[in-house]
Design a protein around this motif. Structure first.
Motif: not given
Length: 395
Positions: A20-30
């Motif tokens: 979840m941290f990986d997604y929120l910190a890096h992937v959510r904003h392309a």
């Protein structure tokens, strides 16, 4: 399974938190990760895996710790081989660089779910059926043989039945809209090609689970060790892709190294199965006196093979030639993905990188230029990038 339910719950909670941290910190904003960003986060995830292994040694003992590190290193090597297929899929679908993070994270999550399922199925087979290790050994030996005979089939991943069916029955667009799954065309919502890419990655992940899990059970029977090593190696895979994707095509001998590793583990499994044999038609159901390969020796063998094949690949002239072609293709796609609002300095930097790679290709000896796969497609791609540059300058 060797550990308590509390330890399992804590481990799963931490792993979900990391995802979840990986997604929120890096992937959510392309965005396109920089080399520095990829290196830092790759180092972080590798460091976490090493710290976890040290904790296994402290709590579970040296044997369990060696099994963990052997499983982690093997799965990391097999995951790098998985990246080759990711690279092919992303290239076949021409996925914009800015959208690749979300696609890869999805692929990693599917891989983790698929391999977790295979781990528990494999553990159940081992506990119920005496012949399971023979089966696993056969799978590894067959896979090793296939790796020694590279084919062009990987390049046709997009032609899988599931992809053709998705194109036929789903309303899909031919254009990407950054990393979104849906866009609007003619006033109607349609799927972008992102969904097709995710389907393709999911299919390849399932195939890779068939050889990775038997290999890990050849190094450890502890389900917790196999699961944790698999999860920690996969969680750092997305960052590793952006760190080494420019080198993937240069690692020309890595598939052969992986074939040797899988063959070695397959032989180890077969010897282990014979040593503990109770199959009636093999030695009348009695154990067969054969040599035993320790996990410590396996860890040394795996490490040496990976170091030798990686070094040989990086020093190879053919690898350097393949690397130049791959980078030229990548920079051409990057340039074509740029929009009109892109910083002019960034546009020129990408174009100059493309020109530098083209000069390297032109300087290759004829025997290496003749080996370039899909030369016509590459030439057309480079010409498109040059036409786009000329059109932008005229505009």
């Amino acid at each position: 399974m060797g550990v308590s339910a509390v330890v399992w719950a804590l481990t799963v909670t931490v792993l979900v938190g990391l995802a979840m941290f990986d997604y929120l910190a890096h992937v959510r904003h392309a965005h396109v990760p920089t080399l520095r960003e990829a290196a830092l986060w790759s180092a972080l995830f590798i460091g976490l895996a090493i710290l976890f292994g040290i904790g296994v040694v402290i709590v579970g003992g040296t044997t369990m710790g060696v099994e963990y590190f052997a499983c982690y290193l093997s799965n990391q090597a097999l995951s790098v081989d998985n990246l080759f297929i990711f690279l092919v899929v992303l290239g076949v679908f021409a996925v914009p660089r800015v959208a690749q993070q979300k696609v890869l994270l999805y692929g990693v999550m599917v891989a983790l779910v698929a391999r977790t399922a295979f781990i528990f199925v494999g553990a159940a087979l081992i506990s119920v059926f005496d012949w399971a290790f023979y089966l696993f050994a056969a799978v590894l030996l067959i896979t090793a043989g296939n790796l020694l005979r590279p084919s062009e089939s990987a390049g046709h991943t997009a032609d899988a039945v599931v992809i053709r069916a998705a194109r036929r029955f789903l309303r899909t667009s031919d254009r990407y809209h950054r990393d979104r799954l849906f866009t609007i065309e003619n006033g109607k919502p349609v799927l972008t090609p992102m969904l097709l890419v995710m389907v393709a990655l999911a299919g390849t992940d399932l195939l890779f689970a068939f050889d990775s899990i038997p290999a890990l059970f050849g190094l450890s029977r502890n389900v917790y060790v196999v699961f944790s090593a698999t999860a920690l190696s996969l969680l750092g895979l997305r960052q590793l892709y952006f760190l080494i994707d420019g080198l993937l095509d240069r690692l020309i001998y890595l598939p052969y190294g992986l074939a040797v590793i899988l063959g070695f583990i397959g032989v180890k499994l077969m010897l282990q199965a014979l040593h503990e044999n109770n199959i009636p038609f093999i030695n009348h159901g009695n154990p067969v006196p054969v040599a035993d390969v320790s996990t410590g020796l396996s860890l040394v063998v795996i490490t040496v093979i990976l170091v030798v094949t990686t070094a040989a690949s990086l020093l190879s002239s053919r690898g350097r030639a393949q690397h130049a072609v791959a980078r030229a293709r990548r920079h051409a796609y990057e340039y074509l993905d740029l929009n009109c609002d892109t910083d002019p300095a960034e546009r020129e930097r990408t174009y100059n990188q493309l020109l530098a790679e083209e000069r390297q290709i032109d300087a290759l000896p004829p025997k290496y230029r003749a080996r370039i796969r899909h030369q016509d497609e590459l030439t057309e791609l480079l010409e498109r990038a040059h036409r786009a540059h000329d059109a932008h300058n005229r505009g």
